[in-house]
Write a protein that holds these residues in place. Sequence first.
Motif, short mmCIF file in Angstrom:
data_model
loop_
_atom_site.label_atom_id
_atom_site.label_comp_id
_atom_site.label_asym_id
_atom_site.label_seq_id
_atom_site.Cartn_x
_atom_site.Cartn_y
_atom_site.Cartn_z
N ILE B 207 -51.26 32.35 -26.50
CA ILE B 207 -50.22 33.15 -25.84
C ILE B 207 -50.49 33.28 -24.35
CG2 ILE B 207 -49.27 35.49 -25.68
CD1 ILE B 207 -49.75 35.64 -28.78
N GLU B 208 -51.76 33.52 -23.99
CA GLU B 208 -52.09 33.69 -22.57
C GLU B 208 -51.85 32.39 -21.79
OE1 GLU B 208 -52.39 36.47 -21.37
OE2 GLU B 208 -53.07 37.77 -22.99
N LYS B 209 -51.97 31.27 -22.47
CA LYS B 209 -51.71 29.98 -21.84
C LYS B 209 -50.21 29.72 -21.75
CE LYS B 209 -53.68 25.44 -22.46
NZ LYS B 209 -54.49 24.62 -23.38
N ARG B 210 -49.51 30.17 -22.78
CA ARG B 210 -48.07 29.90 -22.87
C ARG B 210 -47.25 30.71 -21.86
NH1 ARG B 210 -45.61 32.92 -27.69
NH2 ARG B 210 -45.71 34.59 -26.12
N ASN B 211 -47.59 31.98 -21.71
CA ASN B 211 -46.71 32.86 -20.92
C ASN B 211 -46.52 32.42 -19.47
OD1 ASN B 211 -45.84 34.37 -23.01
ND2 ASN B 211 -47.12 36.16 -22.61
N PRO B 212 -47.57 31.97 -18.76
CA PRO B 212 -47.31 31.49 -17.40
C PRO B 212 -46.35 30.30 -17.39
CG PRO B 212 -49.66 31.87 -17.73
CD PRO B 212 -49.01 32.00 -19.07
N LEU B 213 -46.39 29.50 -18.45
CA LEU B 213 -45.47 28.36 -18.52
C LEU B 213 -44.04 28.84 -18.71
CD1 LEU B 213 -47.61 25.92 -20.71
CD2 LEU B 213 -47.25 25.87 -18.23
N ILE B 214 -43.88 29.89 -19.52
CA ILE B 214 -42.53 30.46 -19.69
C ILE B 214 -42.07 31.05 -18.35
CG2 ILE B 214 -41.14 32.22 -20.86
CD1 ILE B 214 -42.80 31.81 -23.35
N GLY B 215 -43.01 31.70 -17.63
CA GLY B 215 -42.67 32.25 -16.32
C GLY B 215 -42.18 31.15 -15.38
N LYS B 216 -42.82 30.00 -15.47
CA LYS B 216 -42.43 28.84 -14.65
C LYS B 216 -41.02 28.38 -15.02
CE LYS B 216 -44.57 24.69 -12.92
NZ LYS B 216 -45.62 23.70 -13.06
N ARG B 217 -40.81 28.33 -16.32
CA ARG B 217 -39.50 27.94 -16.83
C ARG B 217 -38.43 28.93 -16.33
NH1 ARG B 217 -38.51 26.94 -23.34
NH2 ARG B 217 -36.25 26.73 -23.20
N PHE B 218 -38.78 30.20 -16.32
CA PHE B 218 -37.84 31.24 -15.87
C PHE B 218 -37.52 31.11 -14.38
CE2 PHE B 218 -38.86 34.56 -19.42
CZ PHE B 218 -37.92 33.96 -20.25
#
Lengths: 200, 598
Positions: B207-218
């Motif tokens: 999850i900690e790895k995923r969330n910055p990627l979602i932030g990037k997507r956002f």
Amino acid sequence: MMVNSCLLCGVGGQGTVLASKLIAFAAMEKGKRIRTAETIGMAQRGGCVVSHVRIGDEIFSPMIPLKGADILIAFEPAEAVRCLPYLKDGGTVVVNQKAVRPVTASLADSGYDGKEMIAHLKGLPIRLIVVDGDAICQKCGSPRVLNVALLAAAAKSGALAMTAEELKYAIQKRLPEKFHQINFAAIEAVEIETERNPIV
Amino acid sequence: MKQFLMGNEAIALGACHAGVRLVAGYPGTPSTEILESVAKQKDPDIYVEWSVNEKAALEVAAGAAYSGARTMVTMKQVGLNVASDPLMSLAYVGVKGGMVVVVADDPGPISSQTEQDTRTFASYSKLPVFDPSSPEEAYQMIQDAFTLSEEEGTPVLFRPTTRVCHSCADIEVLDQKPAFPAPEGFMRDTARFVIFPKASYQNHLRIEKRNPLIGKRFSSYRYNTLTGKGKKALVTGGISTAYAKEALLGYDGEFLHLCVATPFPFPEELGRKLLNEVDEVLVLEELDPVLEKALIFLCGKYHFDVAIHGKLDGFVPAAGENSVEILKNAMYEFFDDFPRPSRPEAVLEDLPVRPPVLCAGCPHRASFYAVKQAMKGRKAVFCGDIGCYTLGNAMPLDMVDTCLCMGADVTIAQGIRRVDPDTTCFSFIGDSTFFASGITGVVNAVYNQSDIILIVLDNSTTAMTGHQPHPGTGQTMMGTISEKISIEKILTAIGVTSVQTVDPLNYKAAVKAVADAAKEKGVRAILFRSPCIAVVKPEKPVVIDREKCVGCKKCIRDLGCPALMMNDNKASVEESLCTGCGLCSQICPTSAISKEGK
């Protein structure tokens, strides 16, 4: 296009929400953009309720800003006074003259009957239309037509983005058929009344 | 096709058009109409239920999402507290079918206990959150939320606020819903669906790895927009974005405007782009300073020398709802050339106040009054709960001493009784609240040999939120009839030995029931059963004999019924409000009030 904003206010249970829906429907029929906002929830139970109705192309806020309403349709005299800060300078106020006495007023023996509110409104630089909603409701045989009677008076005033004809059409399209006749009767009663006492 | 929709209807329709298969929730203002609007679609592919509480709703939806179905859960912000146990764990386990948890926040608060912010809960639970600024955005964004949820395999939060939920707009919507494949059903995968410490460690890392990627997507999400130019910037989210645009009409100064529709994970790249260009930022948002803190964090992380104004430095109010006026005032302080907002004119003083009250004819009034009369002169504490009956606190009844959260009446009463043994402790709970979270408290009371009187105010509906069915009504949201679950039988089965069922509108019987219960020890229960006035046809209004009325005002001063008032020194009844409940006729000392025909 200019924005036309109408604030409806009253006491929970008086039918302000349906009134705002009829105005919105009429605007939609004319292909206009529209935003409204309603009071729903705890505040409804005998509390003050307001509906904001805004028609026009460039509207972002569903709530009418202060001094932003072209017309105030008040179902109760004190609620008209309470909502005055929303009215544009020189705007139109359509007000039902009958007071709804809150429990707090009965407990405190305040003697509130709405007359002092109407008197206050009469002293202001606004266009004021006082409607005897009680008389119209009695004439039509139902307390439920108050909202349509006030809408009809507002339509007659010309300050609302809806004509009496458009109101009739909205009723036909939006209300169950069994309520059509009494509501048409309410519009009729307002027309007769305004012929006798023209709105200026 | 254009439709005139309330925000909540737009969310419902958006979910339907995103192929939702199961919707579960618990009523709560301002979220209630979402689930009701889905049910109104009568789509044979969608199962809808009012669950017994938010925790149950979320778990039902999780099971369906494990099985590949798109699911939606609806609740108000305080409901999320109830659902937080399964949600925190589900954030680790994840979902297969898209799952959107719609949590409506209530700045003000207008009809809630707290001003908690679901965006803050999103960062705490590490779940992405969408924050629409209008009904039309809500319609589109709920569909995006399903897509994101399914692609990332995580539940996604969706957080409208009252003014988005309850505002209406003409919205362009799809003519019909696109076709979606049927869910594949539950595929056994114990490593995934059985939560264990070791797997949770791995999931936490993921999850900690995923969330910055979602932030990037956002950062490239269509509803996160950066416009304008200048050395100053506005950052807005939710309904404050709409208020800001309204406030800025006619202003032609230079500034950048960042609208944030996905507060968590924060679209960092977009934020950096903004901070790179400006000296000063004004953040306009409701509830917690979520966007403000995210920007301050970025300033520290990337060494931007930018002043961030908002709630934390008192630029805008820390609590309550925003408005166009509040934003204009902040903008006037922030920009050098923003026109001075006009001051609102003073309203006439001495306007009658209208706190919400129990309706005329409400059976709760009779129940509270009976308890009050039976306990007159005796030491008693009245623990209340959430529902219409919280209004029992209003004068003249004044019968609510505590109110905390759903179900707490039963347990708070137990705690008070432990330190105050001379006091008779009452707990008042509604029928829907009893099923939602009251039963555990009763089990606790019986098991721990508490000494309380439980008053169940059974009006056969969930009244405050607009009359939803519940387990005691025998109706479901799908329109089917189920066996009514009996509150008496539940209480008896738990071991409550004294259970009386009384019609509260029978004044003498109601007072006697309370007096009898007060003589006993242990856990005693009285069910005051009488339907909500909104779900049954009213009887004829009472008649007041002006000859007999002596103008003592007992009816008005004791009951505070909105249908009773004084006219020319005599009591009179407002016929359009009176439901003919007849409570006043039973307490009038001169028998001046009578039910018609009696």
